[in-house]
Design a protein around this motif. Structure first.
Motif, short mmCIF file in Angstrom:
data_model
loop_
_atom_site.label_atom_id
_atom_site.label_comp_id
_atom_site.label_asym_id
_atom_site.label_seq_id
_atom_site.Cartn_x
_atom_site.Cartn_y
_atom_site.Cartn_z
N SER A 231 0.83 -1.20 0.00
CA SER A 231 0.00 0.00 0.00
C SER A 231 0.87 1.25 0.00
O SER A 231 2.01 1.22 0.44
CB SER A 231 -0.88 -0.02 1.25
OG SER A 231 -1.50 1.23 1.45
N GLY A 232 0.31 2.34 -0.44
CA GLY A 232 1.01 3.62 -0.40
C GLY A 232 1.05 4.21 1.00
O GLY A 232 1.72 5.20 1.24
N LEU A 233 0.32 3.61 1.93
CA LEU A 233 0.29 4.07 3.32
C LEU A 233 1.03 3.09 4.21
O LEU A 233 1.14 1.91 3.88
CB LEU A 233 -1.16 4.16 3.81
CG LEU A 233 -2.09 5.11 3.05
CD1 LEU A 233 -3.52 4.94 3.54
CD2 LEU A 233 -1.63 6.55 3.22
N ALA A 234 1.50 3.56 5.35
CA ALA A 234 2.12 2.66 6.33
C ALA A 234 1.06 1.69 6.85
O ALA A 234 -0.10 2.06 7.02
CB ALA A 234 2.72 3.46 7.47
N ASN A 235 1.45 0.44 7.09
CA ASN A 235 0.55 -0.58 7.61
C ASN A 235 1.27 -1.47 8.59
O ASN A 235 2.49 -1.65 8.51
CB ASN A 235 0.01 -1.46 6.47
CG ASN A 235 -1.09 -0.78 5.71
OD1 ASN A 235 -2.16 -0.55 6.23
ND2 ASN A 235 -0.81 -0.43 4.47
N SER A 236 0.51 -2.05 9.49
CA SER A 236 1.04 -3.06 10.40
C SER A 236 0.14 -4.28 10.30
O SER A 236 -0.87 -4.26 9.58
CB SER A 236 1.06 -2.53 11.84
OG SER A 236 -0.25 -2.30 12.31
N LEU A 237 0.51 -5.34 11.01
CA LEU A 237 -0.32 -6.53 11.02
C LEU A 237 -0.16 -7.20 12.38
O LEU A 237 0.96 -7.33 12.89
CB LEU A 237 0.10 -7.51 9.92
CG LEU A 237 -0.84 -8.70 9.72
CD1 LEU A 237 -2.17 -8.26 9.12
CD2 LEU A 237 -0.19 -9.74 8.84
N GLN B 130 -10.62 -2.61 17.80
CA GLN B 130 -10.03 -1.61 18.70
C GLN B 130 -8.94 -2.16 19.61
O GLN B 130 -8.48 -1.46 20.50
CB GLN B 130 -11.12 -0.92 19.53
CG GLN B 130 -12.29 -0.38 18.72
CD GLN B 130 -11.89 0.47 17.53
OE1 GLN B 130 -11.03 1.32 17.64
NE2 GLN B 130 -12.51 0.24 16.38
N SER B 131 -8.51 -3.42 19.43
CA SER B 131 -7.37 -3.93 20.19
C SER B 131 -6.12 -3.17 19.76
O SER B 131 -6.00 -2.78 18.60
CB SER B 131 -7.17 -5.42 19.93
OG SER B 131 -8.25 -6.17 20.43
N LEU C 94 -7.06 -10.65 12.34
CA LEU C 94 -5.76 -10.32 11.77
C LEU C 94 -5.99 -8.92 11.22
O LEU C 94 -6.83 -8.73 10.33
CB LEU C 94 -5.44 -11.32 10.66
CG LEU C 94 -4.05 -11.36 10.08
CD1 LEU C 94 -3.00 -11.61 11.17
CD2 LEU C 94 -3.96 -12.46 9.04
N ALA C 95 -5.30 -7.91 11.77
CA ALA C 95 -5.65 -6.53 11.42
C ALA C 95 -4.44 -5.61 11.38
O ALA C 95 -3.43 -5.86 12.04
CB ALA C 95 -6.65 -5.98 12.43
N SER C 96 -4.59 -4.53 10.61
CA SER C 96 -3.62 -3.44 10.66
C SER C 96 -4.02 -2.56 11.84
O SER C 96 -5.17 -2.14 11.94
CB SER C 96 -3.65 -2.61 9.38
OG SER C 96 -2.78 -1.49 9.51
N LEU C 97 -3.06 -2.28 12.73
CA LEU C 97 -3.35 -1.47 13.91
C LEU C 97 -2.95 -0.01 13.74
O LEU C 97 -2.96 0.75 14.71
CB LEU C 97 -2.69 -2.08 15.15
CG LEU C 97 -3.18 -3.49 15.51
CD1 LEU C 97 -2.59 -3.93 16.84
CD2 LEU C 97 -4.69 -3.57 15.54
N HIS D 113 -7.18 2.18 10.09
CA HIS D 113 -7.09 1.15 9.05
C HIS D 113 -8.07 0.00 9.28
O HIS D 113 -8.74 -0.43 8.34
CB HIS D 113 -5.66 0.62 8.94
CG HIS D 113 -4.74 1.62 8.31
ND1 HIS D 113 -3.56 1.26 7.73
CD2 HIS D 113 -4.82 2.97 8.17
CE1 HIS D 113 -2.96 2.34 7.25
NE2 HIS D 113 -3.69 3.39 7.53
N GLU D 114 -8.15 -0.50 10.50
CA GLU D 114 -9.06 -1.61 10.76
C GLU D 114 -10.51 -1.18 10.50
O GLU D 114 -11.28 -1.90 9.87
CB GLU D 114 -8.90 -2.11 12.19
CG GLU D 114 -9.74 -3.33 12.50
CD GLU D 114 -9.54 -3.84 13.91
OE1 GLU D 114 -9.96 -4.98 14.15
OE2 GLU D 114 -8.97 -3.13 14.76
N SER D 115 -10.87 0.01 10.95
CA SER D 115 -12.24 0.50 10.73
C SER D 115 -12.52 0.79 9.26
O SER D 115 -13.67 0.86 8.84
CB SER D 115 -12.51 1.74 11.58
OG SER D 115 -11.65 2.79 11.23
#
Length: 176
Positions: A97-103, A110-111, A148-151, A155-157
């Motif tokens: 992605s063009g944006l920063a992401n985590s996993l 909301q964790s 399994l989500a980007s925090l 991003h998650e929402s």
């Protein structure tokens, strides 16, 4: 002169009915669960399991094909990853992605921290830049339904999450 009066009155009425004088288009729709189809990537490309060794290798790409907030081309929980409790899970995570992401594997919406040691890509709230890769390596120790989500905030929402289910026994599976 009379024809012009009707024309002007009709335009004014149409402008009043549309809100601000310009057609705003159709109402917004909910983001679909599947962002883009990925027919060239069968499930076997994303997940490999070794039953004898009790290991699962999973590939996860954020912003797959540069198509926004998705994981492997899916969004809003359309991807289901199932692994047995006690198996060693390795996730190769790439940010396309063009944006920063985590996993991270998390309990639910909301964790802010990974559920299992090693089940997240630090820094979770900041993420990694486009083109960067990280490896998550962990053993799920409790059964249940997780995410399994980007925090990275927002991003998650925006749909960047998948189901991550830990079963007491059985075989790993991936459903897109």
């Amino acid at each position: 002169m009379r024809k012009w009066s009707f024309l002007v009155a009709g335009i004014a009425l149409a402008g009043t009915m549309s809100g601000c004088g310009l057609f705003a288009g159709p109402p917004q729709q909910k983001v679909p669960a599947m962002v883009i189809p990925s027919p060239s990537h069968s499930q076997s490309v994303w997940m490999h399991a070794n039953a004898a060794q009790h290991t699962v290798d999973l590939t996860v790409i954020a912003g797959y094909a540069s198509q926004g907030f998705n994981l492997n081309g899916t969004a809003n929980g359309a991807m289901w990853v199932t692994v047995p409790e006690g198996w060693h899970v390795v996730i190769e995570f790439t940010n396309d992605s063009g944006l920063a992401n985590s996993l991270a594997v998390v309990r639910g919406p909301q964790s802010t921290q990974a559920l299992f040691p090693g089940a997240g890509t630090p820094p979770l709230a900041k993420g990694i830049s486009q083109g960067q890769r990280r490896t998550l390596s962990f053993v799920p120790t409790i059964p249940g339904s997780f995410r399994l989500a980007s925090l990275v905030p927002g991003h998650e929402s925006s749909g960047m999450w998948a189901h991550f289910v830990v079963t007491p026994s059985g075989q790993p599976s991936l459903r897109l």
